[in-house]
Design a protein around this motif. Sequence first.
Motif, PDB file in Angstrom:
ATOM      1  N   SER A  54      -8.841 -17.605   2.415  1.00  9.04           N
ATOM      2  CA  SER A  54      -8.201 -17.229   3.675  1.00  9.04           C
ATOM      3  C   SER A  54      -6.970 -16.362   3.426  1.00  9.04           C
ATOM      4  N   GLN A  55      -6.211 -16.659   2.379  1.00  8.70           N
ATOM      5  CA  GLN A  55      -5.047 -15.842   2.055  1.00  8.70           C
ATOM      6  C   GLN A  55      -5.483 -14.442   1.642  1.00  8.70           C
ATOM      7  N   ALA A  56      -6.557 -14.357   0.852  1.00  6.42           N
ATOM      8  CA  ALA A  56      -7.052 -13.046   0.430  1.00  6.42           C
ATOM      9  C   ALA A  56      -7.469 -12.220   1.635  1.00  6.42           C
ATOM     10  N   ARG A  57      -8.142 -12.862   2.583  1.00  6.30           N
ATOM     11  CA  ARG A  57      -8.589 -12.132   3.760  1.00  6.30           C
ATOM     12  C   ARG A  57      -7.405 -11.669   4.595  1.00  6.30           C
ATOM     13  N   ARG A  58      -6.382 -12.518   4.719  1.00  6.44           N
ATOM     14  CA  ARG A  58      -5.219 -12.148   5.512  1.00  6.44           C
ATOM     15  C   ARG A  58      -4.460 -11.003   4.853  1.00  6.44           C
ATOM     16  N   ILE A  59      -4.334 -11.041   3.527  1.00  4.92           N
ATOM     17  CA  ILE A  59      -3.588  -9.994   2.834  1.00  4.92           C
ATOM     18  C   ILE A  59      -4.349  -8.676   2.854  1.00  4.92           C
ATOM     19  N   LEU A  60      -5.664  -8.716   2.576  1.00  2.94           N
ATOM     20  CA  LEU A  60      -6.443  -7.486   2.510  1.00  2.94           C
ATOM     21  C   LEU A  60      -6.712  -6.918   3.887  1.00  2.94           C
ATOM     22  N   GLY A  61      -6.833  -7.781   4.877  1.00  2.29           N
ATOM     23  CA  GLY A  61      -7.164  -7.315   6.221  1.00  2.29           C
ATOM     24  C   GLY A  61      -5.980  -6.798   6.998  1.00  2.29           C
ATOM     25  N   ARG A  62      -4.799  -6.797   6.395  1.00  4.20           N
ATOM     26  CA  ARG A  62      -3.608  -6.366   7.092  1.00  4.20           C
ATOM     27  C   ARG A  62      -3.113  -5.030   6.567  1.00  4.20           C
ATOM     28  N   THR A  63      -2.662  -4.213   7.474  1.00  2.08           N
ATOM     29  CA  THR A  63      -1.931  -3.015   7.114  1.00  2.08           C
ATOM     30  C   THR A  63      -0.525  -3.203   7.640  1.00  2.08           C
ATOM     31  N   ALA A  64       0.376  -3.609   6.784  1.00  2.00           N
ATOM     32  CA  ALA A  64       1.745  -3.883   7.195  1.00  2.00           C
ATOM     33  C   ALA A  64       2.656  -2.791   6.649  1.00  2.00           C
ATOM     34  N   THR A  65       3.356  -2.105   7.520  1.00  2.00           N
ATOM     35  CA  THR A  65       4.288  -1.070   7.112  1.00  2.00           C
ATOM     36  C   THR A  65       5.600  -1.259   7.861  1.00  2.00           C
ATOM     37  N   LEU A  66       6.644  -0.671   7.319  1.00  2.00           N
ATOM     38  CA  LEU A  66       7.953  -0.692   7.951  1.00  2.00           C
ATOM     39  C   LEU A  66       8.352   0.729   8.314  1.00  2.00           C
ATOM     40  N   GLU A  67       9.067   0.854   9.412  1.00  5.36           N
ATOM     41  CA  GLU A  67       9.686   2.107   9.788  1.00  5.36           C
ATOM     42  C   GLU A  67      11.128   1.821  10.164  1.00  5.36           C
ATOM     43  N   PHE A  68      12.043   2.569   9.571  1.00  7.67           N
ATOM     44  CA  PHE A  68      13.457   2.427   9.879  1.00  7.67           C
ATOM     45  C   PHE A  68      13.831   3.538  10.859  1.00  7.67           C
ATOM     46  N   ARG A  69      14.311   3.150  12.036  1.00  8.85           N
ATOM     47  CA  ARG A  69      14.635   4.111  13.082  1.00  8.85           C
ATOM     48  C   ARG A  69      16.001   3.784  13.689  1.00  8.85           C
ATOM     49  N   LEU A  70      16.620   4.815  14.251  1.00  3.82           N
ATOM     50  CA  LEU A  70      17.858   4.602  14.985  1.00  3.82           C
ATOM     51  C   LEU A  70      17.555   4.015  16.359  1.00  3.82           C
ATOM     52  N   VAL A  71      18.419   3.129  16.807  1.00 11.28           N
ATOM     53  CA  VAL A  71      18.300   2.576  18.151  1.00 11.28           C
ATOM     54  C   VAL A  71      18.925   3.566  19.140  1.00 11.28           C
ATOM     55  N   ALA A  72      18.217   3.786  20.241  1.00  7.46           N
ATOM     56  CA  ALA A  72      18.723   4.705  21.274  1.00  7.46           C
ATOM     57  C   ALA A  72      19.805   4.002  22.073  1.00  7.46           C
ATOM     58  N   ASP A  73      21.008   3.930  21.492  1.00  5.72           N
ATOM     59  CA  ASP A  73      22.088   3.180  22.133  1.00  5.72           C
ATOM     60  C   ASP A  73      22.691   3.900  23.326  1.00  5.72           C
ATOM     61  N   ASP A  74      22.341   5.189  23.500  1.00  3.14           N
ATOM     62  CA  ASP A  74      22.868   5.924  24.648  1.00  3.14           C
ATOM     63  C   ASP A  74      21.999   5.758  25.887  1.00  3.14           C
TER      64      ASP A  74
END
Length: 626
Positions: free
Chosen positions: A267-287
């Motif tokens: 189950s762990q193998a399936r969860r790890i392989l079946g996921r595409t996890a990425t990060l994006e660092f963005r500015l918050v539109a504080d205005d």
Amino acid sequence: MTRYPRWKFFLLVAVLAVCGLYAMPNLYPDAPAIQITSAQAGGEVDERAMSRLRSALDDAGIVYSDAERVGTSWLLPLSDSEAQQRARELAQRTLGRDYVVAQNLAPTTPDWLRRINASPMNLGLDLRGGVHFLLQVDMDTAIEQRLESWVSEMRLLLRDENIRYRDVTHEGQTITARFDSSADLDAANSRVRDQFRGFNISRDNDNNALVLNLSNEEIAKIQDYAVDQNRTALNNRVNELGVAEPVVQRQGADRIVVQLPGVQDASQARRILGRTATLEFRLVADDVDPRRAASGIAPPGTEIYPFKRDDRNPVILRRQNIVTGDQVTNATMGFDENGQPEVNISLNSAGARNMQRVTSRNINKPMGVLFIETRTDIEHITNEDGEREQRATTTREAYVINVANIRDTLGSRFRITGLDSPAEAGELALLLRAGGLAAPIYIAEERSVGPSLGADNIKAGLNSMMLGLALVLVFMVLRYKVFGVIANIALVGNLVILVGVMSMIPGATLTLPGIAGIVLTVGMAVDANVLIFERIRQEMKWNNLPPLQAIEAGYGRAFQTILDANITTLIVAVILFAAGTGSVQGFAVTLFIGIVSSMFTAIVGTRAMVDLIYGGRQRAPTALSI
């Protein structure tokens, strides 16, 4: 004749006892089972979910044994492989997407053996069965992502060259850059042609625009890179899981095959392989007024995402990325000064430059970390012909996991906080550390190699080994009589030592080539005894030595020959292991262990038995049954 040293008797008994003890679990084959795990990292399967599952299995008439808790998951043994398949489909329908249900094998080794860490040998996919994944690479998204990156690069190029432009957009596989005047168009034309050689570039003088059409050669390069990069990332992920002798290879233009033999947590193998996890660092539109997020309509140049899956607390982010997950070179899980889980991130040079450039201009402004996950679930449906088939459904989830003010200029190293649990932090670090995926993937097919295939292969291998063993046993008895019986007992002891050592080696996996190595060992194991016994015969016949002195001379003078003959084979085994991969290494391991154990049983084991039979008599024997 000097009696055989007692410490060698104790050594022989100790080796046989320890190896026999650790070889015993192989007499208890694993049972088919299903493993139920929470879809969220670190989540537990509650008792209510298991009660629903038991009721569903009882209603369907599926026979099962008592479930066993393994960490945060449950392992439910079934009667056979057919019941295992039915139970898995039923469990997935009953429990829904909140849980991952995978086929696995439940150990039947007695508890007293488990307490000393005695477990059966790991079997390869060809023997034990395992999990077979066919992963599909989303090529359209790969091209789309690359085009978005080119659009950002073109905007940056035009700004660096002080060329005024109206906008740069893309549609399909075409990028269009529009300018206010023909002079700006002329200035941009040469610079863009130098930097973007993978496009067929044309001028639209009527609209003061450059039109870039992606060439077929560049499309092929993007696709090849996406598949190769994903294959490398998946291989790293499998290595992080600690799977023995995995197979991760490309199939066709846009697919990747992953085979995981002997997995401990399918189950762990399936969860790890079946996921595409990425990060994006963005500015918050504080205005932007935060109340506009409640309407769900994002202002131009921004996007709205929930904060930690909570739709009641949306965050408005700028569209433009500062850094993405594919620029991460390392990620480790740790704890901050308050004991909360965190992920420490290291960036490559390009990511570090972008992070430094953006953060230096936005001190005291908020920056958000966007987590994007693509997950694939396999549904079993009945088609129009009444046949059962698999259908993949892909879901995409994106949410902000952290928002913090930029206190200082950031570089190549920083950390992410605000994670819910150490398990979530560890899994996120694993996915980032294993390598960014160049394009999303989804599980197009998940297949478990049933135990019937493994049973057939094991049976064929055991039959060949038993036939070879029987022929060797008969030959040795007919040729050397009592000494042949002694050699046969040593041969059985050799197999016990071989199986015991293989069971004790962490990560060792037995495959069909490994069984071939054992069969070869059976044939070679008696070589040393043949040399010794023939030497004893020669000493009695040609040198007229008494039986006891002939035994002493036979073992003493044959030792160097035995050592020389086996060292060459050991060198070959080491070279095979060092230069080979996968199954070749499995053959080399069994061959190496078999040669060493056969030398031990032939030189020490048979010598001890001969001493027990002939060395303890009050009168020296006048003849030998050899």
